[in-house]
Design a protein around this motif. Structure first.
Motif, mmCIF file in Angstrom:
data_model
loop_
_atom_site.group_PDB
_atom_site.id
_atom_site.type_symbol
_atom_site.label_atom_id
_atom_site.label_comp_id
_atom_site.label_asym_id
_atom_site.label_seq_id
_atom_site.Cartn_x
_atom_site.Cartn_y
_atom_site.Cartn_z
ATOM 1 N N ASN A 183 0.837 -1.196 0.000
ATOM 2 C CA ASN A 183 0.000 0.000 0.000
ATOM 3 C C ASN A 183 0.875 1.249 0.000
ATOM 4 O O ASN A 183 1.742 1.409 0.862
ATOM 5 C CB ASN A 183 -0.918 0.009 1.222
ATOM 6 C CG ASN A 183 -1.972 -1.075 1.153
ATOM 7 O OD1 ASN A 183 -2.524 -1.336 0.085
ATOM 8 N ND2 ASN A 183 -2.246 -1.716 2.281
ATOM 9 N N PHE A 184 0.656 2.108 -0.974
ATOM 10 C CA PHE A 184 1.407 3.350 -1.071
ATOM 11 C C PHE A 184 0.587 4.488 -0.470
ATOM 12 O O PHE A 184 -0.581 4.655 -0.804
ATOM 13 C CB PHE A 184 1.723 3.670 -2.537
ATOM 14 C CG PHE A 184 2.772 2.778 -3.140
ATOM 15 C CD1 PHE A 184 4.095 3.172 -3.187
ATOM 16 C CD2 PHE A 184 2.432 1.535 -3.643
ATOM 17 C CE1 PHE A 184 5.059 2.353 -3.730
ATOM 18 C CE2 PHE A 184 3.388 0.697 -4.191
ATOM 19 C CZ PHE A 184 4.714 1.111 -4.235
ATOM 20 N N ALA A 273 6.151 8.137 -4.432
ATOM 21 C CA ALA A 273 6.887 6.907 -4.740
ATOM 22 C C ALA A 273 8.191 7.303 -5.421
ATOM 23 O O ALA A 273 8.191 8.143 -6.321
ATOM 24 C CB ALA A 273 6.054 6.009 -5.653
ATOM 25 N N ALA A 274 9.287 6.714 -4.968
ATOM 26 C CA ALA A 274 10.605 7.042 -5.535
ATOM 27 C C ALA A 274 11.004 5.981 -6.552
ATOM 28 O O ALA A 274 10.674 4.797 -6.403
ATOM 29 C CB ALA A 274 11.644 7.134 -4.426
ATOM 30 N N GLU A 286 6.932 -3.862 -6.922
ATOM 31 C CA GLU A 286 5.714 -3.342 -6.319
ATOM 32 C C GLU A 286 5.395 -1.934 -6.832
ATOM 33 O O GLU A 286 4.234 -1.600 -7.081
ATOM 34 C CB GLU A 286 5.861 -3.329 -4.795
ATOM 35 C CG GLU A 286 5.915 -4.708 -4.161
ATOM 36 C CD GLU A 286 4.607 -5.466 -4.301
ATOM 37 O OE1 GLU A 286 3.555 -4.819 -4.236
ATOM 38 O OE2 GLU A 286 4.642 -6.694 -4.495
ATOM 39 N N THR A 287 6.427 -1.106 -6.985
ATOM 40 C CA THR A 287 6.203 0.261 -7.457
ATOM 41 C C THR A 287 5.743 0.270 -8.908
ATOM 42 O O THR A 287 4.802 0.995 -9.272
ATOM 43 C CB THR A 287 7.492 1.096 -7.294
ATOM 44 O OG1 THR A 287 7.924 1.047 -5.927
ATOM 45 C CG2 THR A 287 7.260 2.538 -7.696
ATOM 46 N N TRP A 288 6.389 -0.526 -9.740
ATOM 47 C CA TRP A 288 6.042 -0.584 -11.169
ATOM 48 C C TRP A 288 4.574 -0.994 -11.333
ATOM 49 O O TRP A 288 3.821 -0.373 -12.075
ATOM 50 C CB TRP A 288 6.965 -1.583 -11.870
ATOM 51 C CG TRP A 288 7.027 -1.483 -13.361
ATOM 52 C CD1 TRP A 288 7.948 -0.807 -14.117
ATOM 53 C CD2 TRP A 288 6.141 -2.130 -14.303
ATOM 54 N NE1 TRP A 288 7.689 -0.973 -15.456
ATOM 55 C CE2 TRP A 288 6.589 -1.777 -15.603
ATOM 56 C CE3 TRP A 288 5.020 -2.935 -14.177
ATOM 57 C CZ2 TRP A 288 5.950 -2.223 -16.755
ATOM 58 C CZ3 TRP A 288 4.380 -3.377 -15.328
ATOM 59 C CH2 TRP A 288 4.847 -3.034 -16.594
ATOM 60 N N ARG A 289 4.182 -2.044 -10.610
ATOM 61 C CA ARG A 289 2.813 -2.546 -10.752
ATOM 62 C C ARG A 289 1.798 -1.536 -10.205
ATOM 63 O O ARG A 289 0.731 -1.323 -10.800
ATOM 64 C CB ARG A 289 2.674 -3.895 -10.033
ATOM 65 C CG ARG A 289 1.317 -4.544 -10.194
ATOM 66 C CD ARG A 289 1.282 -5.883 -9.502
ATOM 67 N NE ARG A 289 2.010 -6.893 -10.238
ATOM 68 C CZ ARG A 289 1.486 -7.628 -11.214
ATOM 69 N NH1 ARG A 289 0.217 -7.444 -11.563
ATOM 70 N NH2 ARG A 289 2.198 -8.539 -11.834
ATOM 71 N N ALA A 290 2.133 -0.880 -9.082
ATOM 72 C CA ALA A 290 1.213 0.095 -8.497
ATOM 73 C C ALA A 290 1.030 1.298 -9.415
ATOM 74 O O ALA A 290 -0.069 1.851 -9.516
ATOM 75 C CB ALA A 290 1.733 0.544 -7.132
ATOM 76 N N ILE A 291 2.085 1.705 -10.104
ATOM 77 C CA ILE A 291 1.971 2.808 -11.066
ATOM 78 C C ILE A 291 1.048 2.399 -12.211
ATOM 79 O O ILE A 291 0.173 3.163 -12.634
ATOM 80 C CB ILE A 291 3.362 3.211 -11.582
ATOM 81 C CG1 ILE A 291 4.195 3.836 -10.461
ATOM 82 C CG2 ILE A 291 3.247 4.186 -12.760
ATOM 83 C CD1 ILE A 291 5.659 4.012 -10.804
ATOM 84 N N ALA A 292 1.231 1.186 -12.711
ATOM 85 C CA ALA A 292 0.405 0.706 -13.828
ATOM 86 C C ALA A 292 -1.061 0.597 -13.429
ATOM 87 O O ALA A 292 -1.961 0.817 -14.251
ATOM 88 C CB ALA A 292 0.922 -0.648 -14.309
ATOM 89 N N GLY A 297 0.114 8.124 -6.798
ATOM 90 C CA GLY A 297 -0.261 9.441 -7.300
ATOM 91 C C GLY A 297 0.903 10.224 -7.873
ATOM 92 O O GLY A 297 0.782 10.849 -8.926
ATOM 93 N N VAL A 298 2.055 10.182 -7.198
ATOM 94 C CA VAL A 298 3.217 10.967 -7.620
ATOM 95 C C VAL A 298 4.453 10.083 -7.598
ATOM 96 O O VAL A 298 4.690 9.350 -6.627
ATOM 97 C CB VAL A 298 3.443 12.185 -6.703
ATOM 98 C CG1 VAL A 298 4.650 12.996 -7.169
ATOM 99 C CG2 VAL A 298 2.202 13.070 -6.663
#
Length: 728
Positions: A183-184, A273-274, A286-292, A297-298
Motif C-alpha cells: 500500500n502506497f 513513490a521514488a 511493487e512500485t512498477w505494478r502500483a503505477i500501472a 499518485g506521484v
C-alpha cells in the motif's frame, strides 16, 4: 490465420510476426510469451501482422502474462523515441519493460478472519469448542481488526502459529487467499500549502490553469536560486492530484531527493513513490505494478522513470531541466528533458521545465512561442542574491603548494568566527587528477582508457573515472623504476579537504561527493547534518551545487572556476555559467546575507563577467549570437557517430567506408573521421564523425541513408547520438 506483430525487448530492428492460436485473442499492448529460436521470451503485441511471412514459417504465440496491457500512448512513445534516436525499437521497449517480474501474477498469501459461520459466537459453549485463553485472544484480535497473515496474527495475539493453524482446521477461523500488495500512501492534493508571495501565486496559477485544461503544454518555470520554484510547481501537482491524475517529477541527482522529499511530504502529508537505482528488486516490482494500476499518485525519479507505465499521467515536471545528467550516453542515447516533452504531448498533459539557469534550447523554444514561460526574478521573502566576486589568481595567488587564495582564506576565517558555514566547491573527485614521475616525466595512465588515473588517497587507490579500473599506489615509477619520485599534480576535493583541515584544525569538515556518499541514505544524512549545523566547512563537487537549502551557509568559494571552460566543448561556457551560478546561489538563502568568491585565471572571460555583474540575460544573448553565427544548436542540428573496436585497423576501415558515403548538400556538413578525444575507452579504440545540418533539415533520414549500406564487422560497434552533449 490471424497474425500479430510482437515487439521483443531486444536490439532488433522491428517486430516479428506470430500466429494466433485458434480460439484465442490478444489485444494490442498485451504482454505475451513467444518462441524465439530455442527459447521463449516475453514481448508486447504491437499490432496486426504484416503478412510478409509465409504461413508455414509462422510460430504460435505461446501465452499471455497477467499484467495490464501497455497503453497505446506508451507504445507510441517507444516508437517515437526509437525513430528519433535511431535506436532499435526493441532496445527502447526494454527500458519500458525494466521490471520483468512485475509482469507476472502477483504473489498471494493466506490471511485469517473470523469464520463465516461464526461458530464460536453461535454455540456460546467455550467447553465444547475448546475456546482456550489463547484461542480467545486470536478471536478478539480478528473481531477488532482486518484479516491478518499467520505470523502477524500470532504475534499480535501472543500465541504460537500452531494455535492459529489448529483454529483454522476446526473451523473457528477461515484462511483465505489474498494478493500481496504494497500500500502506497496517497499525497493529498487538497491539503493547504504554505502562503505564496504575490509573484509565486501568479506563477502557480498559470501552471494550475495548464493542468486544469487537460491538454498538452510546455512551460518554462524560470526563477533565480531561492525564488521558491518548487513551491510553485507543487501547486500544479496539487491540482493534478485533486483531479485524480498521476504526476511524474524528474530530478537529475539522487542527492537532490533528500530535502525535496521532506518538502513534498510536509506539503502533501505523504511521500511520493521514488524510482531510482537504489531500490531493491521487490520495491521496483511493487512500485512498477502500483503505477500501472493507478495506485501511485506521484513518482519522483531519475530519467528512467520516464518509461514507467503510468495509468493516468496528468503532469510531468522536469526540475533542473538544464542539467546534463538528463542525457543518457550509454545504450539508447536520449535526453530525458526532451523526451518528457514528447511523452507529455502523447498523453495530452502539461510539462513544466524548472530551472534557475535554463538551457539555451528552452530559452529559444520560449522566444519562438513553442513553450510558455513564467518568471520568478527575485528570491522569496525579498532576500538578496549572494554578492559575487572574481578572485584573479594571477594577482592573488595561493601560497606555494596551496589552492586557496588569501581572499578565500580570510573570508573563511570571518565566516567561521561568525558561526556560519562555508561551501568549498571543486568539481573534481579524488585527491589529485594526475600522478607524475619527477624523474622521467611519465604520468600514470589507465591501461584501458586514454585517461590519467586519479589518486584517491583516502581509499589508497588510483582509479580511472571512465572504466573503473583501479590499482594500488606504488613507491617506484613503473616506467623508469625511480623510487619516491611520484608526485600528485593538481587538486581534487580530498586534497582540498587536507588543506582546509591544516588551515582550520578546529573546524568540522565533511566531503560531499559521490565517492564519500555512496547512496541516497548517506547523502540524506549529510544534508541533515549540514542543516543541523554539525558541519562548518562542506567540500563538494557538483552534487553540492544545486537544489539544496542550507540556512546557515553564507560563503561559497569556487576553487577552480576555469575547469569547465577547457576542452573546446560546444556547451562549455553555458555549462560553466549554469554550474557556477547555481553553486553561488547556495549562499545566503535564509536571513543572513551571502557571498561567493570565484577563483579564476580568466576574470575577463564572458562567463566570469556575467557572474560578477549578475547580468544573465547579457550572457545568454552573447552565447546565442555565437551559436547562431556558427549554425550550432539550438540554431542547427548535430548528430555524432562513434565507431569503436578492439583493433584500430578494423575501426579505420569502417570509418573510411563511412567517409566515402558521407551526406552532402546545401546546409549539410560532415566532420571526421577523427580520433576521439577519449581515443581508448574500456579497451576499445574510438573514432568520431559529426554531422551538422541546418535546423530545417531532418537528421534521421540522412543518417539512415548514410548507414544502410555500411557493413560492420562483428567486433566493431557504431553508436549514434542525436543531439550530442558529450564530445569525448
Amino acid at each position: 490465420m490471424r497474425t500479430l506483430r510482437v515487439l521483443l525487448p531486444l536490439p532488433l530492428a522491428d517486430a516479428y510476426d506470430y500466429s494466433v492460436p485458434e480460439g484465442q485473442a490478444f489485444e494490442p499492448g498485451a504482454f505475451v510469451v513467444v518462441p524465439l529460436g530455442k527459447r521463449e521470451i516475453v514481448g508486447v503485441v504491437w499490432g496486426e501482422g504484416t503478412g510478409d511471412v509465409a504461413t508455414h514459417k509462422l510460430r504460435d504465440i505461446t501465452g499471455q502474462l497477467p499484467a495490464l496491457p501497455m497503453a497505446e500512448a506508451m507504445r507510441r512513445f517507444v516508437d517515437w523515441v526509437a525513430a528519433y534516436t535511431l535506436a532499435p525499437p526493441g532496445a527502447v521497449l526494454r527500458m519500458a519493460m525494466s521490471v520483468p517480474s512485475a509482469l507476472l501474477a502477483p504473489r498471494t498469501e493466506i490471511v485469517y478472519r473470523v469464520a463465516a459461520n461464526d461458530r464460536a459466537a453461535s454455540a456460546g459453549d467455550d467447553t465444547a469448542l475448546k475456546i482456550t485463553n489463547a484461542r480467545r485472544r486470536v478471536l478478539e484480535q480478528l473481531k477488532e481488526g482486518p484479516a491478518l497473515p499467520l505470523a502477524e496474527l500470532a504475534q499480535l495475539a501472543g500465541v504460537g502459529t500452531s494455535v492459529v493453524k489448529t483454529m483454522a482446521s476446526i473451523g473457528l477461523i477461515d484462511g483465505v487467499e489474498r494478493v500481496m500488495r504494497r500500500n502506497f500512501p496517497q499525497p493529498d492534493g487538497r491539503r493547504e500549502g504554505p502562503a505564496l508571495s504575490a509573484e509565486q501565486a501568479v506563477a502557480a496559477q498559470g501552471l494550475v490553469d495548464k493542468v486544469l485544461a487537460h491538454g498538452f503544454s510546455a512551460t518554462l518555470l524560470d526563477g533565480v536560486p531561492g525564488a521558491g520554484k518548487t513551491e510553485v510547481y507543487f501547486e500544479a501537482i496539487a491540482a493534478a492530484l485533486a483531479a485524480g491524475r498521476q504526476v511524474l517529477v524528474l530530478l537529475p541527482e539522487i542527492a537532490l531527493t533528500a530535502q525535496w522529499l521532506k518538502r513534498f511530504e510536509d506539503r502533501f502529508g505523504a511521500p511520493p513513490a521514488a524510482w531510482h537505482s537504489g531500490l531493491t528488486s521487490l520495491e521496483r516490482r511493487e512500485t512498477w505494478r502500483a503505477i500501472a494500476e493507478g495506485r501511485v499518485g506521484v513518482v519522483v525519479g531519475a530519467r528512467s522513470a520516464l518509461f514507467l507505465p503510468f495509468a493516468n499521467l496528468g503532469l510531468i515536471v522536469v526540475d533542473e531541466e538544464h542539467d546534463s545528467s538528463f542525457k543518457q550516453e550509454d545504450g539508447v542515447t536520449y535526453n530525458a528533458r526532451d523526451m518528457a516533452v514528447v511523452r507529455a504531448r502523447l498523453v495530452s498533459a502539461p510539462v513544466v521545465l524548472a530551472s534557475a539557469t535554463p538551457s539555451l534550447e528552452s530559452v529559444v523554444n520560449v522566444s519562438s512561442g513553442r513553450y510558455g514561460a513564467v518568471h520568478l526574478p527575485a528570491r522569496h521573502g525579498g532576500r538578496d542574491l549572494a554578492t559575487l566576486r572574481a578572485v584573479d589568481l594571477r594577482r592573488e595567488q595561493p601560497a606555494r603548494g596551496r589552492w586557496l587564495s588569501p581572499p578565500v582564506v580570510e573570508a573563511m576565517k570571518q565566516t567561521l568566527a561568525a558561526g556560519e558555514q562555508t561551501l568549498l566547491f571543486l568539481n573534481r573527485r579524488g585527491y589529485a587528477p594526475l600522478t607524475l614521475c619527477r624523474a622521467c616525466g611519465h604520468g600514470i595512465e589507465c591501461p584501458q582508457c586514454s585517461a590519467w588515473l586519479v589518486e584517491h588517497r583516502f581509499r589508497r587507490s588510483l582509479i580511472c573515472h571512465h572504466c573503473g579500473y583501479a590499482e594500488p599506489p606504488e613507491q617506484a615509477c613503473k616506467y623508469c623504476g625511480a623510487v619516491d619520485q611520484l608526485v600528485a599534480c593538481g587538486p581534487g576535493v580530498e586534497r582540498l579537504a587536507e588543506e582546509a583541515m591544516a588551515l582550520f584544525p578546529e573546524a568540522r569538515l565533511e566531503l560531499f561527493t559521490s565517492d564519500s556518499l555512496m547512496n541516497r541514505d548517506e547523502a540524506t544524512a549529510a544534508v541533515e547534518r549540514m542543516i543541523a549545523g554539525e558541519i562548518d566547512i562542506l567540500i563538494g563537487t557538483q552534487m553540492a551545487a544545486k537544489g539544496h537549502h542550507f540556512p546557515n551557509l553564507t560563503l561559497v568559494a569556487v576553487v577552480d572556476a576555469d575547469l569547465g571552460l577547457n576542452g573546446g566543448d560546444l556547451r562549455a561556457a553555458e555549462r560553466t555559467f549554469q554550474l557556477l551560478y547555481q553553486v553561488a546561489g547556495r549562499a545566503g538563502r535564509q536571513d543572513r546575507p551571502g557571498r561567493a568568491l570565484v577563483q579564476t585565471h580568466m576574470p575577463e572571460h564572458t562567463v566570469m563577467q556575467a557572474l560578477v555583474s549578475g547580468d544573465r540575460q547579457r550572457f545568454i544573448a552573447a552565447e546565442l549570437a555565437d551559436r547562431r553565427a556558427a549554425g550550432m544548436p539550438p540554431f542547427g542540428r548535430l548528430a555524432a557517430l562513434v565507431i569503436s573496436g578492439p583493433e584500430p585497423a578494423a575501426v579505420d576501415n569502417v570509418c573510411a567506408a563511412l567517409a566515402r558515403r558521407a551526406p552532402q548538400g546545401d546546409g549539410i556538413t560532415t566532420l571526421g573521421p577523427a580520433t576521439a578525444p577519449l581515443a581508448l575507452l574500456r579497451g576499445r579504440h574510438r573514432r568520431r564523425f559529426l554531422l551538422k545540418t541546418r535546423r530545417d533539415i531532418a537528421l534521421q533520414p540522412l543518417l539512415r541513408a548514410w548507414l544502410e549500406r555500411i557493413g560492420l564487422p562483428g567486433s566493431v560497434r557504431l553508436q549514434i547520438d542525436v543531439d550530442p552533449y558529450s564530445f569525448l
